[in-house]
Design an enzyme around this catalytic site. Sequence first.
Site, short mmCIF file in Angstrom:
data_model
loop_
_atom_site.label_atom_id
_atom_site.label_comp_id
_atom_site.label_asym_id
_atom_site.label_seq_id
_atom_site.Cartn_x
_atom_site.Cartn_y
_atom_site.Cartn_z
N HIS A 51 126.91 49.89 151.93
CA HIS A 51 126.37 49.82 150.64
C HIS A 51 126.81 51.08 149.90
O HIS A 51 126.26 51.46 149.03
CB HIS A 51 124.86 50.13 150.93
CG HIS A 51 124.31 49.03 151.40
ND1 HIS A 51 123.74 47.84 150.69
CD2 HIS A 51 123.85 48.60 152.57
CE1 HIS A 51 123.20 46.77 151.54
NE2 HIS A 51 123.17 47.31 152.77
N ASP A 69 122.40 51.07 157.32
CA ASP A 69 122.09 49.45 157.41
C ASP A 69 123.25 48.81 156.99
O ASP A 69 124.21 49.09 156.20
CB ASP A 69 120.85 48.98 156.80
CG ASP A 69 121.03 49.42 155.43
OD1 ASP A 69 121.54 50.45 154.97
OD2 ASP A 69 120.62 48.47 154.61
N GLU A 70 123.35 47.55 157.95
CA GLU A 70 124.24 46.41 157.10
C GLU A 70 125.80 46.97 156.77
O GLU A 70 126.39 46.30 156.04
CB GLU A 70 123.65 45.70 156.08
CG GLU A 70 122.24 45.38 156.28
CD GLU A 70 121.82 44.46 155.00
OE1 GLU A 70 120.86 43.32 155.09
OE2 GLU A 70 122.00 44.83 154.02
N ALA A 71 126.39 47.76 157.64
CA ALA A 71 127.64 48.00 157.51
C ALA A 71 128.54 47.01 158.10
O ALA A 71 128.50 46.58 159.44
CB ALA A 71 127.86 49.40 158.29
#
Length: 649
Positions: A291, A368-370
């Site tokens: 992100h 998160d969500e790497a």
Amino acid sequence: MKKLFLIITSCFLAANTFAQNIVTETEVGDAESAVAQTPIAIIPEPVSLIKKAGTFTLPENVIIQAVKSAELKQSIAYLSDRITTATGKFVSSVSNSAHPTIKLILNTQEDAQLGKEGYKLNVNPTQVVITANQPAGIFYGVQSLLQLFPAEIESKELVNDVKWKAPCVDVVDYPKLGWRGLMFDVARHFFTKQEVKQFIDDMVRYKFNLLHLHLADDEGWRIEIKGLPKLTEIGAWSVKKTGTFGDFIPPTPDEPRTYGGFYTQEDIKELVQYAQERFVNILPEIDVPGHSLAIIASYPELSCTPDAVNYKVRSGEKIMDWSRGAPPIALVDNTLCPANEKVYGFLDTVITQIAQLFPFEYIHMGGDEASHNFWEKNDQIKALMQREGLKTIPQVQAYFEKRVEQIVVAKGKKFMGWDEILDGGVSPTASVMSWRGMKYGIQAANEKHNVVMSPTEFAYLDYMQADVITEPKVYASLRLNKAYQFNPVPAGVNAQYVIGGQANLWTEQIFTFRQVEYMVYPRAFAIAESIWSPIEKKNWINFVDRTQQHFKRLDLAEIKYSPAIYDPIFTVKRSADKQLMIELTTEIDGLDVYYSFDNSTPDRFYPKYTAALQVPKDASMLRVITYRGKQPIGRLISMPVADLQKRAR
């Protein structure tokens, strides 16, 4: 003759006075009866509430008595402002009075039952008394007191012809959890300093005490960092797009990047002070290593990918492929490079200033969500893995998280991240915000990590709260009754490590502050009650009744909310002979659903739903509306039959 005139006049005046007294007593009786019949609707539900006989009436001159204390100043000002604005009554505050209207008392000897945020509220016919151990308790007692008065107390302007009465009660109240949060994503779309203040004002009505500000993402960097000017010169700005976020056409090079904004450090100091005065802590979040496109567009050297020099802050175009689940396949590399020492120097500068600006003990560093696909092909990452003995990409991220935590701790703060930080192994001192479900929070707490529960299935306020045809489309739904089932301290968890719970509002599809309010309320009521009230006090039917009372309050406070609880729920099936069958249910009791298939607008004289509907052969539209008795209460929903056909597949 004069004597006769005087006698007649005197008799008339006496009769008139008598009649006025009768009217006054009747009005008083009616007002008291109305108060007695109006259900008490405090949200969140107090630990203990005993209703007594009688009512309290606000006098024309309201005297608030409290000891001189800087920490009580805000509660006094808040209460005075709310009373004065709506009622027009004169309010004064004194440290001593023979006959105070409202007494705010800080205990000289601590009441162990109340803790730091609890309070006792006693409303009697002649006086109101709020006692607490700490000023925060007084503030929360004030919120409950205001909820006892007629809904018009919420008005932003003077309201006439209201009997300003409250029922007599004894309340003992204190929170279940110390961390009661709402997350506000100001990165996807920038919201002004004044809008953040409004968000705080709205949340404290319901005893939230933690504002989690998501300050950085692919779509924008929102905080001034001295020495890193490109973060706000480049990273805070994108191309303005209108429509469905995620589906936008990629901007052309000549489109102006003027959409966005950021908070100066002075803005942040002002917001922190504003929040503290209302007993709210602000948790800053800088989301890394994923992100991070706004960072990389500003400083491409922090990427592992040479092509990053061409990257721009995201304007809502597609940059991730989620078709194979998590982690996503990145179409552009929006991750910081864990193998690049410049990244840790950059983060040291950022975290140093964040730590100075935000007095709260935690800093949230995302995690998160790497995406992994760019790392997997990168020679720097391969060299790092060999050098550090890392076997997997999740271990690469764990290496990154541990180094970031060391920086955070060196600044005197505690490190927190989303629950992905558990995946590759995590420092024993890291705190976890569990979002992918309760299981990660339970796991982390049982491994003695401090945990804040914020699971998607109960607490993601960006999810649709009604049928997709009425909402900006998001990939999941969360109705009010599901949010009300949130239990942040579930069976099987080491409860001492569950420090709190919160709801999260991601703003990809939320372009305006009015839509922010619409998405937060009333689901924030459900979250507030889940994290404040004892679980045995939770009751859905009672909660719905109180929520509807608060709809009137939100109307008067000019806060937008969703009426989704009045919308029917569509369930689509096929009969044995493949005919489309439509079932309509309601989230709350006491509603009737009326419908049409002939393209006209139904009302209560149309067919009422009683059993599953079979769609007429040539019908193209089902229209439905809910009524309570003779009054329409739900929204008119127009549902194309073609949509229903797709749902039945």
